[in-house]
Structure formats: structure tokens, C-alpha cells
Write a protein that holds these residues in place. Structure first.
Motif, mmCIF file in Angstrom:
data_model
loop_
_atom_site.group_PDB
_atom_site.id
_atom_site.type_symbol
_atom_site.label_atom_id
_atom_site.label_comp_id
_atom_site.label_asym_id
_atom_site.label_seq_id
_atom_site.Cartn_x
_atom_site.Cartn_y
_atom_site.Cartn_z
ATOM 1 N N SER A 183 11.911 10.196 39.093
ATOM 2 C CA SER A 183 11.790 9.899 37.427
ATOM 3 C C SER A 183 11.627 10.433 35.911
ATOM 4 O O SER A 183 10.593 11.626 36.315
ATOM 5 N N SER A 184 12.552 10.322 34.891
ATOM 6 C CA SER A 184 12.917 11.399 34.222
ATOM 7 C C SER A 184 12.653 10.246 32.587
ATOM 8 O O SER A 184 13.227 9.253 32.847
ATOM 9 N N THR A 185 11.603 10.812 32.084
ATOM 10 C CA THR A 185 11.894 10.216 30.704
ATOM 11 C C THR A 185 13.036 10.655 29.835
ATOM 12 O O THR A 185 13.995 11.203 29.806
ATOM 13 N N PHE A 186 13.667 8.895 29.262
ATOM 14 C CA PHE A 186 14.344 9.175 28.275
ATOM 15 C C PHE A 186 15.039 10.196 27.301
ATOM 16 O O PHE A 186 15.940 10.553 26.811
ATOM 17 N N SER A 187 14.062 10.720 26.874
ATOM 18 C CA SER A 187 13.722 11.418 25.754
ATOM 19 C C SER A 187 14.351 12.372 26.011
ATOM 20 O O SER A 187 14.230 13.561 26.586
ATOM 21 N N PRO A 188 15.924 12.782 25.030
ATOM 22 C CA PRO A 188 16.566 14.019 25.741
ATOM 23 C C PRO A 188 15.375 15.129 25.285
ATOM 24 O O PRO A 188 16.092 16.092 25.930
ATOM 25 N N THR A 228 15.089 6.761 40.002
ATOM 26 C CA THR A 228 15.342 5.821 39.159
ATOM 27 C C THR A 228 14.827 6.192 38.073
ATOM 28 O O THR A 228 14.191 7.107 37.804
ATOM 29 N N PHE A 229 15.647 5.976 36.284
ATOM 30 C CA PHE A 229 14.858 6.392 35.316
ATOM 31 C C PHE A 229 14.685 4.106 34.321
ATOM 32 O O PHE A 229 14.548 3.734 34.992
ATOM 33 N N HIS A 230 13.660 4.997 32.947
ATOM 34 C CA HIS A 230 13.753 4.588 31.759
ATOM 35 C C HIS A 230 14.628 3.833 32.214
ATOM 36 O O HIS A 230 16.008 4.296 31.875
ATOM 37 N N PRO A 231 14.805 2.426 31.422
ATOM 38 C CA PRO A 231 15.970 1.715 31.314
ATOM 39 C C PRO A 231 16.656 2.746 29.744
ATOM 40 O O PRO A 231 17.965 2.379 29.806
ATOM 41 N N LYS A 232 15.766 2.781 29.080
ATOM 42 C CA LYS A 232 16.491 3.691 27.632
ATOM 43 C C LYS A 232 17.364 4.981 28.371
ATOM 44 O O LYS A 232 17.820 5.636 27.924
ATOM 45 N N ASP A 264 8.991 14.796 35.436
ATOM 46 C CA ASP A 264 8.311 16.407 34.014
ATOM 47 C C ASP A 264 7.867 15.300 32.694
ATOM 48 O O ASP A 264 6.525 15.872 32.809
ATOM 49 N N ASN A 265 8.527 14.614 31.720
ATOM 50 C CA ASN A 265 7.046 14.339 31.201
ATOM 51 C C ASN A 265 6.939 12.286 30.840
ATOM 52 O O ASN A 265 6.661 12.209 29.632
ATOM 53 N N SER A 266 7.820 11.984 32.118
ATOM 54 C CA SER A 266 7.920 10.192 32.988
ATOM 55 C C SER A 266 6.343 9.774 32.154
ATOM 56 O O SER A 266 6.114 9.981 33.295
ATOM 57 N N SER A 267 5.993 9.347 31.539
ATOM 58 C CA SER A 267 4.770 8.055 31.183
ATOM 59 C C SER A 267 4.671 7.070 33.369
ATOM 60 O O SER A 267 3.100 7.181 33.645
ATOM 61 N N MET A 268 5.598 7.035 33.749
ATOM 62 C CA MET A 268 5.340 6.561 35.075
ATOM 63 C C MET A 268 4.350 7.539 36.459
ATOM 64 O O MET A 268 4.701 7.055 36.833
ATOM 65 N N LEU A 269 4.727 9.148 36.290
ATOM 66 C CA LEU A 269 4.309 9.593 37.075
ATOM 67 C C LEU A 269 2.946 9.577 37.231
ATOM 68 O O LEU A 269 1.912 9.929 37.953
ATOM 69 N N VAL A 270 2.174 8.993 35.410
ATOM 70 C CA VAL A 270 1.281 8.543 35.453
ATOM 71 C C VAL A 270 0.163 7.165 36.193
ATOM 72 O O VAL A 270 -0.262 7.104 36.967
#
Length: 348
Positions: free
Chosen positions: A166-171, A197-201, A239-245
Motif C-alpha cells: 500500500s502507498s500514500t496518495f501524496s505525489p 490496495t491504495f488510498h482512495p485519493k 512508503d509513508n502511508s498511515s495504513m502501515l501503522v
């Protein structure tokens, strides 16, 4: 008489966050309705029994005792105690102009902030003293309740380890596009099964690229509830996704790529060529790493009883019954005007 509550949402991830609270509200014999702000929510995710309010006037007429928001802002003219339940754990994103973590920006919208654990509570208690127009109660994160429910089941196709990416949506912070060739290569080896799976944004171009890359051993999933994926996975790549927390709270290892704030409970690499060996190592669940993950979990979300939703409702009811002596919130007239314009509501 049944109490009336409101869920104020603007993103698909709100469903997974608030449905445990909905269960607790119904368990207590009370009622809750949903209001959708904007166009980012897929209304097909609603269940037939879930009550939706069509517009702001319907929300005003509903007169909820309290409103629960898994986001950053809510208009001041919405009735009821405004309760921030947050949309994730403390993230990695910081404001460019001053380096302030976005998790701790106060936007003067809420009466009650419900925090997840000591690492969040300590800072919010300082902010509570500084601003004096909201209350802070540590409750745990309602989204995590089902993860600690004994009825939660794991469905695996086979005995191979499962890697969830999973990855954050922030470019600026996302590694999704850069890692696609690596994930395509690694997923050709059948020693692991890959879920993505990814963030909706997330950018639609990135989503489309991963969908096109799917094969028998690499599956892309769009969902409003990532819990089954997280329960099934043995390891997360991110990477920097809050989902990893959230994944770490399940006492499972995480490998990150170019994380902006690498910590001892993460295995962080800067070279994609080191991902494979890092995954191999993490899957052995080394004692030192797992100990650091446990220490991090105790500070971030020490509640594993599945009762965070109940604590949020108890804190809300206590504040309604015993209102604290708080200062008035700053007017923020520009923000209030923008919210009214966004919602097209001009009645006073």
C-alpha cells in the motif's frame, strides 16, 4: 428515548472507521444517520439499513446530540457536539512551511478530540491546555475494534506468505509508480502472494497501471474495508502511508521504501534492489524487530479489547452530561464562509 447521532463523512475510508461505532450505537438502542459531504464517497458502499440524510437542511432537522467526524473539519452550523475520531494514526506527513505534523494541526472545529494512545494523547493534552476550547480523551481508535474481535477470521488461498503493498496518495511521498517494475518482477516468483490496495485519493493513472499489471500471483483490490487484506497478509510493503501503522498494531512486520521518518520498528530501504532480502528477513519475525514493534504498539494504540467505540461514546455522553467550562472557539470567518459556500447553505 433513543439518542440520535450523526456520522459526517467525505471519503470512502470513513465506512471502515465508523461502522464499529455504528454497531455500538445500535447495541445501546440508539440511532445514527450518515451525511456525505462532496462527491468522493461511493454511495454504493452504503448498506440498505443505513440511514442517509440528503442535504444540510435534513441534518439540521435531524438535530443530532453529537456528530462524529473521521476528518479534519466540519461546519460550525451543524448541530450537536462535534467529536473528532480521526481518520488514522499519527502519520508521516508534515506541513512544508513549518514542519508541523498534520496530525496535530488544530482547525478550531471540534469540541472533543478522541486520541488513540499515549504518543498522540501527550501532544493533544498540551494543545488542550494551549487552546482551552476543546477536550481531549484517550479512547483508542474505533476502526481497530474489529481487528481484535475474536470472530475476525483469516481466509488464505494457500500456505504461502502474503505481502500487502500500500502507498500514500501524496505525489511527494508515494513510491507506488517507482516500485511498479520491482513489484511486477518480484510477484513473478511464486514464493509469495501479492495483494495491492491504495488510498482512495491515489492518482487514477497509478491505479490503472497496477490493475493492468495483475496476474495470478498479483491482485489489486479496491475496497472500503481493508481489514480482510490486513488480516490475511503476513507483511506489508509501504512508503509513508498511515495504513502501515495500523498493520504494525497487528504485531506484523513492515518494510518501507524511502520512508521520510524511518524508525526502529520499521525496516526501511532506499534502494528497491534491497526489498526482496528485507522481506525475506522480516518474514522470519526476528526477536529484536518484533520487540520494537511491540514497544511502538504500546505507545500508539495499547487497546486490544475491541472496545474503543464504546469508550468514544462514553466520553461523548460524559461531555454532554457534564459539559466542561471551555473557551469559545475562534470565529475563523473565512473558513466558515468557505464551508457554507461549499455546501450551498446560507440560512442562519
Amino acid at each position: 428515548m433513543a439518542k440520535r447521532y450523526l456520522f459526517y463523512i467525505s471519503e470512502n475510508y470513513a465506512f471502515q472507521i465508523l461502522r464499529p461505532m455504528q454497531d455500538e450505537i445500535h447495541k445501546r438502542g440508539d440511532t445514527v444517520a450518515w451525511f456525505v459531504e462532496g462527491n468522493n464517497v461511493n454511495r454504493e458502499y452504503f448498506q440498505p439499513f443505513e440511514q442517509q440524510l440528503a442535504n444540510i437542511q435534513a441534518v439540521i432537522d435531524y438535530q443530532p446530540l453529537a456528530v462524529f467526524i473521521p476528518g479534519n473539519m466540519i461546519p460550525s452550523f451543524i448541530p450537536g457536539l462535534k467529536v473528532c475520531v480521526r481518520h488514522g494514526f499519527i502519520g508521516f506527513k508534515t506541513r512544508v512551511k513549518d514542519g508541523l505534523n498534520y496530525s496535530f494541526i488544530i482547525r478550531d472545529c471540534f469540541d472533543l478530540h478522541c486520541t488513540h494512545g499515549p504518543s498522540m494523547t501527550d501532544t493533544f493534552k498540551q494543545l488542550e491546555q494551549q487552546h482551552q476550547h476543546f477536550k481531549v480523551v484517550e479512547t483508542g481508535f474505533c476502526k481497530m475494534d474489529p481487528f481484535f474481535n475474536t470472530s475476525a477470521t483469516v481466509h488464505k488461498k494457500d500456505d504461502r506468505p502474503v505481502v500487502l503493498f500500500s502507498s500514500t496518495f501524496s505525489p511527494r511521498m508515494s513510491q507506488a509508480e517507482a516500485l511498479l517494475p520491482t513489484i511486477q518482477r518480484l510477484s513473478q516468483d511464486t514464493k509469495w502472494r501479492w495483494l495491492v490496495t491504495f488510498h482512495p485519493k491515489m492518482a487514477q493513472s497509478t491505479v490503472s497501471a497496477y490493475k493492468a499489471a495483475q496476474h495470478e500471483n498479483l491482485t489489486f483490490i479496491e475496497t472500503d474495508n481493508a481489514m480482510p487484506l490486513m488480516l490475511e497478509a503476513d507483511l506489508m510493503l509501504g512508503d509513508n502511508s498511515s495504513m502501515l501503522v495500523e498493520f504494525l498494531m497487528l504485531n506484523k512486520p513492515v518494510v518501507t521504501v524511502k520512508n521520510e521518518h524511518p524508525k526502529p520498528h520499521l525496516i526501511n530501504v532506499t534502494d528497491p534492489l534491497k526489498i526482496e532480502n528485507s522481506i525475506e528477513y522480516a518474514l522470519t519475525r526476528p526477536e529484536e524487530l518484533m520487540g520494537k514493534i511491540a514497544d511502538y504498539g504500546a505507545q500508539t494504540h495499547p487497546y486490544q479489547d475491541g472496545q474503543s467505540s464504546a469508550r468514544i461514546l462514553d466520553a461523548t455522553e460524559d461531555m454532554l452530561t457534564n459539559p466542561p467550562n471551555l473557551k469559545k472557539k475562534p470565529l475563523n470567518l473565512i473558513r466558515r464562509f468557505k464551508m457554507r459556500k461549499k455546501l450551498g447553505y446560507w440560512q442562519w
